[in-house]
Structure formats: C-alpha cells, structure tokens
Scaffold this active site. Structure first.
Site, PDB file in Angstrom:
ATOM      1  CB  ALA A 256      51.619  39.133 -15.921  1.00 21.29           C
ATOM      2  CB  ALA A 257      53.840  42.215 -11.249  1.00 17.81           C
ATOM      3  CG  ASP A 259      56.248  37.255 -16.723  1.00 18.02           C
ATOM      4  OD1 ASP A 259      57.413  36.953 -16.423  1.00 18.02           O
ATOM      5  OD2 ASP A 259      55.291  36.467 -16.621  1.00 18.02           O
TER       6      ASP A 259
HETATM    7  P1  ADP Z   1      57.605  38.830  -9.381  1.00 19.28           P
HETATM    8  O1  ADP Z   1      56.175  39.082  -9.762  1.00 19.28           O
HETATM    9  O2  ADP Z   1      58.433  38.265 -10.486  1.00 19.28           O
HETATM   10  O3  ADP Z   1      57.787  38.133  -8.056  1.00 19.28           O
HETATM   11  P2  ADP Z   1      57.910  41.439  -8.098  1.00 19.28           P
HETATM   12  O4  ADP Z   1      56.917  41.012  -7.087  1.00 19.28           O
HETATM   13  O5  ADP Z   1      59.202  41.965  -7.589  1.00 19.28           O
HETATM   14  O6  ADP Z   1      58.243  40.306  -9.163  1.00 19.28           O
HETATM   15  O7  ADP Z   1      57.185  42.548  -9.009  1.00 19.28           O
HETATM   16  C1  ADP Z   1      57.743  43.039 -10.195  1.00 19.28           C
HETATM   17  C2  ADP Z   1      57.444  44.517 -10.312  1.00 19.28           C
HETATM   18  O8  ADP Z   1      56.033  44.723 -10.243  1.00 19.28           O
HETATM   19  C3  ADP Z   1      58.060  45.363  -9.186  1.00 19.28           C
HETATM   20  O9  ADP Z   1      59.346  45.793  -9.544  1.00 19.28           O
HETATM   21  C4  ADP Z   1      57.051  46.502  -9.085  1.00 19.28           C
HETATM   22  O10 ADP Z   1      57.327  47.483 -10.064  1.00 19.28           O
HETATM   23  C5  ADP Z   1      55.729  45.863  -9.458  1.00 19.28           C
HETATM   24  N1  ADP Z   1      54.980  45.465  -8.255  1.00 19.28           N
HETATM   25  C6  ADP Z   1      54.840  44.218  -7.721  1.00 19.28           C
HETATM   26  N2  ADP Z   1      54.091  44.239  -6.591  1.00 19.28           N
HETATM   27  C7  ADP Z   1      53.724  45.548  -6.412  1.00 19.28           C
HETATM   28  C8  ADP Z   1      52.930  46.248  -5.442  1.00 19.28           C
HETATM   29  N3  ADP Z   1      52.382  45.603  -4.406  1.00 19.28           N
HETATM   30  N4  ADP Z   1      52.782  47.595  -5.587  1.00 19.28           N
HETATM   31  C9  ADP Z   1      53.345  48.255  -6.609  1.00 19.28           C
HETATM   32  N5  ADP Z   1      54.102  47.652  -7.566  1.00 19.28           N
HETATM   33  C10 ADP Z   1      54.290  46.327  -7.473  1.00 19.28           C
END
Ligand code: ADP
Length: 312
Positions: A256-257, A259
C-alpha cells in the site's frame, strides 16, 4: 469557527477494486492434487481502489468510492471498513450475481514466495451508468482511478470529467499497458518504475527517471509522476521536472505504499495544490506506509504526513 484562508475542500471520487485477501501460510506450497496443512490463516481488507480511497480520506479530502461488492460477508465487511474511514459508499454497488473480489494467497514459509489466485468478481460489474450517477451526485474536484474497473467505466469517467472540469488521475496499475488508450485524455499519470518501463518500452532507473517522466508526459498527460521506491518520486509537468526524495524510514512492509502516495496526492490536488506540492505529500505518505505492516492499517493520516512535511 471556519478559517477564511482555508480553501474549500472538494471531493475525490476513487474508482477501483475493493478486495479481501485470504492469506494461508504453509511450510511448502501444495503441488497439483496435493493437500498441505498450513500454519496460520488471516483475512485482510485490500484492493488498490479501496486502499487509495482510504488514503485519500485519511489525507483529509471528502472521499467517495465507485466500486462494487458482492452480496456476501466479505462485501459487508469491506463496506464497513470503508465507512469506518468516513468514505461515502453510496456508489459502491451490491451485485446480486458476482462475489466480492477475493485474492487467495498462499505464502510459502521456506521461500517467502506467494502464489495468488485473484478473482475480481463484482469489480468487473461496475457499470458506466453507475459511474455517471456517482459523478452527478459527488461532483468531484478530482477523480482517482486505477485500471481495475471495466474500461468502459474509465471511458465514461474521462468523458464526463472533460465536461465538468474534474481533474483526472490515472494510476496505471495493475497492468500499465492498458493505460495507453487513455493517456491523451488524463490530467495526471501515476506509475511506479516497472509500469513506466512497460509504457515506455525502455529501462527506467533513478538516474534517467526525469527524462522518463518527460517521455511519459509527451504521450499525453499534463503531468506524469513516477514513484521510485526508496528514492521518492519524480514529477514532470509543464516541461519542468522535479525529484522529491523520500524521507529515510525503517521499512517493515511496502504493501500500500504506492496507494498511499496516490491517495495523498489526489487529496492535495483537491485542495488546490500544484502537482509538485501534491507529490511531496504523496512521497511522505508512501514512505510512512512502509513503516507499518499490512494495507489498511499502514495508510497514514494527514497529521502524520504534515509532521514530516514541516520537519526540516
Ligand atoms: P509501488 O508500491 O506502487 O511499487 P513505490 O515502490 O515506488 O510504488 O513506492 C511508492 C512510494 O512509497 C515512494 O514514492 C516512496 O515515497 C515510498 N516508498 C516505497 N519504498 C520505500 C522505501 N524503501 N523507503 C522509503 N520510502 C519508500
């Protein structure tokens, strides 16, 4: 007392899936025809649409959901979850024929690998008429949609928004290539690196992400956003690009990051923020979501996002 300087809060309509994840943990996944005894079982609310609606609502925007559930216990539970978060569910249909969307997830403890059978069920019964009714009733400032609903529903949302002036944000997930037919009609495209690669047909890394965002914007959307995991996100709008780094956090579970990013981003747009500002909120919301396990429980509230926005 209302603050005259506070902009009017207009609604976000979120169109997408509402799901129930049934998760069984087993030492070793069963082969065809085999039965194995598992160690634990749990049920979680999920679905990208529901996650994003919860993220939008927790980000402080009045939120309505366009979706569908079955007339079953999972449907009732998920509707209650959304309502507990203050989401207007009047445009979440109750299908009499299709079951609520479910993902059967087998997690193999030895390898950590998942095997998932996903049945969208009622989500595929959302109708264009239902979309029209929702738009007329909610009159949203922003429409946030995934590629999960039937494409004629997305067509309707884009057609009506062109007339009403609502901003359209498409999170091109789960299968990004489906977004191609909509790119020339959306205001904002939000993708992760893999989805950006699928749309561009070339490798996207943190190093070339600004060019990639410009290339995505050249395909039609006014604004293109690529989320970059731990590296934050990059935004291309009006020929400009900006990279928004993510705060350093202790990552527990990235469910859900993305989302949480989309919901916080859409809520900021509804408040009148520009896409660069909105993406900053999105990045912080996404990062906070990685610090807590699960989907719904990990989606942050506006106060937590503001706490980090205001820190140096
Ligand atoms: P999805 O989960 O859709 O693949 P991402 O991995 O790019 O998308 O993550 C979405 C957002 O969540 C990023 O823009 C960032 O803000 C945050 N995020 C994801 N992984 C991390 C991490 N390892 N450390 C810090 N923030 C993270």
């Amino acid at each position: 007392m209302t603050n005259a300087a506070e902009p009017e809060l207009r609604a976000v309509l979120v169109a997408g899936s509402i799901n129930t994840d049934l998760v069984a943990r087993v030492a070793k996944a069963p082969e065809a025809g085999e039965t194995v005894t598992g160690s634990t079982f749990a049920i979680f609310g999920g679905g990208k649409g529901a996650n994003q609606a919860i993220a939008t609502s927790r980000s402080g925007a009045p939120t309505a959901m366009l979706g569908a559930l079955g007339n079953d216990d999972f449907g009732r539970a998920r509707r209650a979850d959304l309502e507990a978060d203050g989401i207007d569910t009047r445009s979440v249909a109750r299908s009499q024929t299709a079951a609520s969307g479910v993902a059967l997830i087998v997690v193999e403890e030895t390898s950590g690998q998942n095997r998932i059978a996903y049945v969208p069920g009622a989500t595929w019964t959302i109708s264009p008429e239902q979309a029209r009714e929702a738009l007329a009733r909610v009159d949203p400032a922003v429409i946030l949609m995934t590629l999960e609903p039937p494409f004629d529903v997305l067509e309707t949302l884009l057609e009506v928004s062109a007339a009403t002036g609502a901003a359209t944000v498409l999170n091109a997930s789960p299968e990004a290539v489906g977004a191609r037919q909509f790119l020339d009609r959306i205001d904002v495209l939000v993708v992760n690196e893999t989805e950006a690669e699928d749309l561009l047909g070339s490798t996207v890394t943190t190093t070339n992400s600004a060019e990639a965002a410009l290339a995505l914007a050249a395909l039609g959307p006014r604004t293109a956003v690529i989320t970059l995991g731990a590296a934050g996100a990059v935004v291309a709008a009006g020929g400009q690009t900006r990279t928004l780094p993510a705060p350093e956090v202790r990552v527990v579970d990235t469910t859900a990051a993305g989302d949480s990013f989309s919901g916080a981003f859409a809520a900021d747009l509804a408040r009148g923020a520009d896409p660069f500002t909105a993406a900053r909120s999105g990045v912080i919301a996404g990062s906070l979501a990685t610090t807590i396990p699960g989907a719904y429980p990990s989606i942050p509230f506006r106060t937590a996002v503001e706490g980090l926005l205001n820190s140096p």
